[in-house]
Design an enzyme around this catalytic site. Structure first.
Site, PDB file in Angstrom:
ATOM      1  N   ILE A  95      48.281  37.897  36.484  1.00 61.05           N
ATOM      2  CA  ILE A  95      48.430  37.594  37.908  1.00 61.05           C
ATOM      3  C   ILE A  95      48.815  36.131  38.141  1.00 61.05           C
ATOM      4  O   ILE A  95      49.345  35.783  39.201  1.00 61.05           O
ATOM      5  CB  ILE A  95      47.108  37.938  38.660  1.00 61.05           C
ATOM      6  CG1 ILE A  95      47.366  38.177  40.130  1.00 61.05           C
ATOM      7  CG2 ILE A  95      46.048  36.883  38.433  1.00 61.05           C
ATOM      8  CD1 ILE A  95      46.199  38.841  40.845  1.00 61.05           C
ATOM      9  N   ASN A 118      41.417  34.233  23.920  1.00 65.30           N
ATOM     10  CA  ASN A 118      40.377  33.245  24.170  1.00 65.30           C
ATOM     11  C   ASN A 118      39.021  33.903  23.991  1.00 65.30           C
ATOM     12  O   ASN A 118      38.839  35.072  24.335  1.00 65.30           O
ATOM     13  CB  ASN A 118      40.486  32.706  25.603  1.00 65.30           C
ATOM     14  CG  ASN A 118      41.784  31.950  25.834  1.00 65.30           C
ATOM     15  OD1 ASN A 118      42.190  31.157  24.995  1.00 65.30           O
ATOM     16  ND2 ASN A 118      42.431  32.199  26.957  1.00 65.30           N
ATOM     17  N   GLU A 131      37.872  33.568  30.549  1.00 65.54           N
ATOM     18  CA  GLU A 131      37.414  33.759  31.928  1.00 65.54           C
ATOM     19  C   GLU A 131      36.979  35.193  32.190  1.00 65.54           C
ATOM     20  O   GLU A 131      36.071  35.423  32.988  1.00 65.54           O
ATOM     21  CB  GLU A 131      38.532  33.383  32.907  1.00 65.54           C
ATOM     22  CG  GLU A 131      38.904  31.909  32.858  1.00 65.54           C
ATOM     23  CD  GLU A 131      40.110  31.600  33.729  1.00 65.54           C
ATOM     24  OE1 GLU A 131      40.640  32.524  34.375  1.00 65.54           O
ATOM     25  OE2 GLU A 131      40.520  30.424  33.739  1.00 65.54           O
ATOM     26  N   VAL A 132      37.665  36.129  31.573  1.00 63.79           N
ATOM     27  CA  VAL A 132      37.350  37.545  31.814  1.00 63.79           C
ATOM     28  C   VAL A 132      36.701  38.122  30.556  1.00 63.79           C
ATOM     29  O   VAL A 132      37.324  38.154  29.483  1.00 63.79           O
ATOM     30  CB  VAL A 132      38.620  38.344  32.169  1.00 63.79           C
ATOM     31  CG1 VAL A 132      38.274  39.815  32.413  1.00 63.79           C
ATOM     32  CG2 VAL A 132      39.300  37.749  33.410  1.00 63.79           C
ATOM     33  N   HIS A 177      40.926  40.660  25.380  1.00 66.89           N
ATOM     34  CA  HIS A 177      42.344  40.798  25.738  1.00 66.89           C
ATOM     35  C   HIS A 177      43.185  39.853  24.923  1.00 66.89           C
ATOM     36  O   HIS A 177      42.727  38.785  24.505  1.00 66.89           O
ATOM     37  CB  HIS A 177      42.565  40.546  27.228  1.00 66.89           C
ATOM     38  CG  HIS A 177      42.003  39.254  27.739  1.00 66.89           C
ATOM     39  ND1 HIS A 177      40.660  39.087  28.021  1.00 66.89           N
ATOM     40  CD2 HIS A 177      42.583  38.062  28.002  1.00 66.89           C
ATOM     41  CE1 HIS A 177      40.446  37.864  28.448  1.00 66.89           C
ATOM     42  NE2 HIS A 177      41.595  37.207  28.446  1.00 66.89           N
ATOM     43  N   HIS A 192      46.732  37.747  25.177  1.00 71.83           N
ATOM     44  CA  HIS A 192      47.836  37.262  26.012  1.00 71.83           C
ATOM     45  C   HIS A 192      49.115  37.291  25.181  1.00 71.83           C
ATOM     46  O   HIS A 192      49.114  36.850  24.024  1.00 71.83           O
ATOM     47  CB  HIS A 192      47.609  35.806  26.426  1.00 71.83           C
ATOM     48  CG  HIS A 192      46.411  35.536  27.260  1.00 71.83           C
ATOM     49  ND1 HIS A 192      46.492  35.217  28.595  1.00 71.83           N
ATOM     50  CD2 HIS A 192      45.089  35.493  26.946  1.00 71.83           C
ATOM     51  CE1 HIS A 192      45.278  34.999  29.073  1.00 71.83           C
ATOM     52  NE2 HIS A 192      44.402  35.150  28.093  1.00 71.83           N
TER      53      HIS A 192
HETATM   54  P1  AMP Z   1      41.181  34.378  29.798  1.00 75.10           P
HETATM   55  O1  AMP Z   1      41.024  32.971  30.289  1.00 75.10           O
HETATM   56  O2  AMP Z   1      41.715  34.448  28.396  1.00 75.10           O
HETATM   57  O3  AMP Z   1      39.924  35.193  30.003  1.00 75.10           O
HETATM   58  O4  AMP Z   1      42.331  35.013  30.666  1.00 75.10           O
HETATM   59  C1  AMP Z   1      42.106  35.798  31.800  1.00 75.10           C
HETATM   60  C2  AMP Z   1      43.450  36.014  32.434  1.00 75.10           C
HETATM   61  O5  AMP Z   1      43.339  37.065  33.367  1.00 75.10           O
HETATM   62  C3  AMP Z   1      44.010  34.799  33.192  1.00 75.10           C
HETATM   63  O6  AMP Z   1      45.262  34.429  32.635  1.00 75.10           O
HETATM   64  C4  AMP Z   1      44.139  35.319  34.634  1.00 75.10           C
HETATM   65  O7  AMP Z   1      45.285  34.810  35.297  1.00 75.10           O
HETATM   66  C5  AMP Z   1      44.225  36.813  34.409  1.00 75.10           C
HETATM   67  N1  AMP Z   1      43.817  37.627  35.536  1.00 75.10           N
HETATM   68  C6  AMP Z   1      42.709  37.501  36.299  1.00 75.10           C
HETATM   69  N2  AMP Z   1      42.660  38.465  37.235  1.00 75.10           N
HETATM   70  C7  AMP Z   1      43.755  39.230  37.048  1.00 75.10           C
HETATM   71  C8  AMP Z   1      44.280  40.395  37.698  1.00 75.10           C
HETATM   72  N3  AMP Z   1      43.647  40.965  38.729  1.00 75.10           N
HETATM   73  N4  AMP Z   1      45.439  40.918  37.256  1.00 75.10           N
HETATM   74  C9  AMP Z   1      46.093  40.350  36.221  1.00 75.10           C
HETATM   75  N5  AMP Z   1      45.655  39.255  35.558  1.00 75.10           N
HETATM   76  C10 AMP Z   1      44.503  38.702  35.972  1.00 75.10           C
END
Ligand code: AMP
Length: 129
Positions: free
Chosen positions: A41, A98, A106-107, A111, A113
């Protein structure tokens, strides 16, 4: 705490779990039995796609330790397939995951990237501690 990673247990309300359940939209580029891929996003490169396993894993370490062989093979095959289908192999790309606080995660759903479409620069920006 997860016995595997020291991270908190899987949070079913995390944003990628919600994407998997179809509760919030995503721009999907691929999905199969083991993985879903969608555009980030907040893209950091002309191509910035996230590939996630369907299973509930907090991190790479959790996934590596707890996922089945079929899930692990299926997931990484999907990562390679998505990179190829997006045309990233022609000029190169970066795959990154990450993990945890210092890794900038963050999530809390594992995942990968995929970045491409421009020169990506240094592998790890910033200065060493
Ligand atoms: P990380 O910091 O590796 O956990 O990356 C989390 C990623 O999720 C970040 O690059 C965000 O921009 C992405 N992200 C968060 N919410 C969404 C969403 N609803 N749809 C797509 N990507 C998202």
């Amino acid at each position: 705490m997860s016995a595997v990673t020291g991270l908190p247990p899987y949070d079913e309300s995390n944003i990628f779990a919600r994407i998997l359940r179809g509760e919030i939209p995503s721009r999907r580029v691929h999905e199969d039995e083991f993985a879903v891929a969608f555009h980030d996003i907040n893209p950091q490169a002309p191509v910035h796609v996230l590939v996630i396993p369907r299973g509930a894993y907090v991190s790479l370490a959790d996934f590596a330790a707890s996922a089945s062989d079929a899930e692990i093979a299926g997931f990484w095959r999907a990562v390679g397939r998505v990179a190829k289908e997006l045309g990233l192999e022609a000029h190169g790309y970066r795959a990154l995951t990450n993990m945890g606080q210092e890794g900038g995660q963050e999530v809390p759903h594992f995942h990968v990237h995929l970045f491409g479409g421009r020169m990506l620069g240094r592998m790890v920006p910033g200065q060493a501690a």
